[in-house]
Enzyme design. Structure first.
Site, PDB file in Angstrom:
ATOM      1  N   TYR A   8       0.824  -1.216   0.000  1.00  0.00           N
ATOM      2  CA  TYR A   8       0.000   0.000   0.000  1.00  0.00           C
ATOM      3  C   TYR A   8       0.860   1.270   0.000  1.00  0.00           C
ATOM      4  CZ  TYR A   8      -4.014  -3.024   1.095  1.00  0.00           C
ATOM      5  OH  TYR A   8      -4.977  -3.993   1.057  1.00  0.00           O
ATOM      6  N   ASP A  52      -3.135 -18.210   1.135  1.00  0.00           N
ATOM      7  CA  ASP A  52      -4.304 -18.860   0.527  1.00  0.00           C
ATOM      8  C   ASP A  52      -4.840 -19.966   1.436  1.00  0.00           C
ATOM      9  OD1 ASP A  52      -1.789 -19.784  -0.070  1.00  0.00           O
ATOM     10  OD2 ASP A  52      -2.265 -20.531  -2.061  1.00  0.00           O
ATOM     11  N   ASP A  91      -5.259  -7.086   5.667  1.00  0.00           N
ATOM     12  CA  ASP A  91      -6.472  -6.345   5.318  1.00  0.00           C
ATOM     13  C   ASP A  91      -7.572  -7.331   4.922  1.00  0.00           C
ATOM     14  OD1 ASP A  91      -8.227  -4.406   4.571  1.00  0.00           O
ATOM     15  OD2 ASP A  91      -7.087  -3.670   2.858  1.00  0.00           O
ATOM     16  N   ASP A 135     -10.895  -8.880   7.419  1.00  0.00           N
ATOM     17  CA  ASP A 135     -12.309  -8.752   7.040  1.00  0.00           C
ATOM     18  C   ASP A 135     -12.975 -10.121   6.979  1.00  0.00           C
ATOM     19  OD1 ASP A 135     -12.299  -6.033   6.919  1.00  0.00           O
ATOM     20  OD2 ASP A 135     -13.176  -5.928   4.914  1.00  0.00           O
TER      21      ASP A 135
END
Ligand code: NAD
Length: 359
Positions: free
Chosen positions: A141, A223, A247, A251
């Site tokens: 980011y 994964d 991130d 979630d």
């Protein structure tokens, strides 16, 4: 003891949920002899409307002078057409950077009264208690070069995934410290079979682990971790991940509980910690007394625990929330047949009363 706290309600439901969290902190302060100094400032869309920028210097200075920051949420359709650099959400990146908040902690616990709200079966999810520690100020980011450039007849979008030893070391140490106080298990997530930055991530995490022989360390490819969170989420205690993987996984982990209105967070690393609910400003329900204030109230409990070392007061808030849920009170987002539906303000009042009653 007086605790100065910067209060930044922000936009949408931010004002409604922060008001309830402040009342709960006042109540717990009364009970445990803690004195608060709350100072409010504007951030996000509200600050854009008042001062033209999402993070005014007055707001940042107030945060730097305080010992903790309580934030509601920022953003909304009113500001969606603005340039990316002056959008409300930029305030969050600015606060993280300026306050040196390199670690984001998101606990995911399933309150037993809400087990049926989870999309997973009760027998897979009941008793879930994990924390995702996400690196917050590095990785893809922020890495340079980034941008979109013209390449002959087409465009090329570029982002760069970079981690340095010290960036990995500090967040890993914080995650190990947390694991040492919990069930002593840390799962470090990476993509070391493909990415060089992950090879370094794993090497540094293994080195930091030597300082914490009491904590069991496991490595998991991102994964596989995404899959394991659905298959058997209770295998995890602390999950450590870089910015982008963290991130996404946080979630995913958050939704295991079935309700975004219940989830608190803390951003740590600098002198001043920042505490906020995981959810956004929910413009669709703003101003209607429909928002669930529990995520923000539990963020207040995290503030007591991590910024002020007031474990008993933090637990009193968490216990009171549980009691109110056990008594059958629900805001609309977590409502089920047969329960008692309450609004934002009433849910806050019920939790305050439970604290006052010694809950
Ligand atoms: P959101 O979290 O605001 O809302 C998603 C859905 O969950 C909505 O249906 C909303 O009504 C519901 N919801 C959220 N919080 C709730 C609560 N406490 N009680 C009951 N229901 C709740 O996400 P979104 O709709 O994608 O974003 C809305 C705005 O918030 C956008 O401008 C976005 O950029 C911003 N946002 C801000 C933050 C932040 O400030 N940290 C985080 C995420 C999104």
């Amino acid at each position: 003891m007086t605790y100065p706290v910067a209060v930044l309600p922000g936009d949408g439901i931010g004002h409604e949920v922060v008001r309830e969290a402040v009342e709960v902190l006042e109540a717990v302060g009364e009970r445990f002899g803690l004195k608060w100094e709350f100072h409010e400032a504007s951030v996000g869309g509200q600050a854009i409307d008042q001062m033209g920028i999402p993070l005014p210097s007055e707001t940042l200075e107030l945060c730097e002078r305080s010992e903790a920051v309580l934030l509601g949420a920022v953003g909304g359709p009113k500001w969606d057409q603005l340039d990316y650099d002056i959008r409300p959400e930029r305030a969050l990146l600015g606060l993280r950077k300026e306050l040196g908040l390199y670690a984001n902690l998101r606990p995911v616990q399933l309150s037993s009264p809400l087990a049926d709200a989870s999309p997973l079966k009760r027998e897979i999810i009941e008793g879930l208690d994990l924390v995702v520690v996400r690196e917050l100020t590095g990785g893809i980011y922020y890495g340079q070069p980034k941008g979109i450039e013209l390449l002959g007849t087409e465009e090329r979008g570029i982002n760069t995934l970079i981690y340095t030893t010290s960036e990995i070391e500090r967040v890993a140490r914080l995650a190990f410290q947390l694991a040492a106080k919990r069930r002593k298990k840390l799962t470090s997530v990476d993509k070391a079979n493909i990415l060089e930055s992950s090879v370094l991530w794993r090497k540094v995490v293994i080195r930091v682990a030597q300082e914490f022989p009491q904590v069991e360390l496991a490595h998991m490819l991102v994964d596989n971790c995404a899959m394991q969170l659905i298959r058997d989420p209770r295998q995890f205690d602390v999950i450590l991940a870089g910015n982008m993987f963290g991130d996404i996984l946080s979630d995913e982990a958050a939704m295991l509980t079935g309700s975004i209105g219940m989830l608190p967070s803390a951003s740590l690393g600098g002198r001043v910690g920042l505490y906020e609910p995981v959810h956004g400003s929910a413009p669709d329900i703003a101003g209607q007394d429909l928002a669930n204030p529990i995520a923000t109230i539990l963020s207040g409990a995290m503030m007591l625990r991590y910024s002020f070392n007031q474990e008993s007061a933090a637990e009193a808030i968490e216990r009171s929330v549980l009691r109110v849920l056990e008594a059958g009170y629900r805001t609309s987002d977590i409502y089920e047949e047969g329960k008692r539906r309450v609004g934002t303000a009433e849910m806050g009042d019920l939790i305050v009363r439970e604290i006052e009653a010694g809950g």
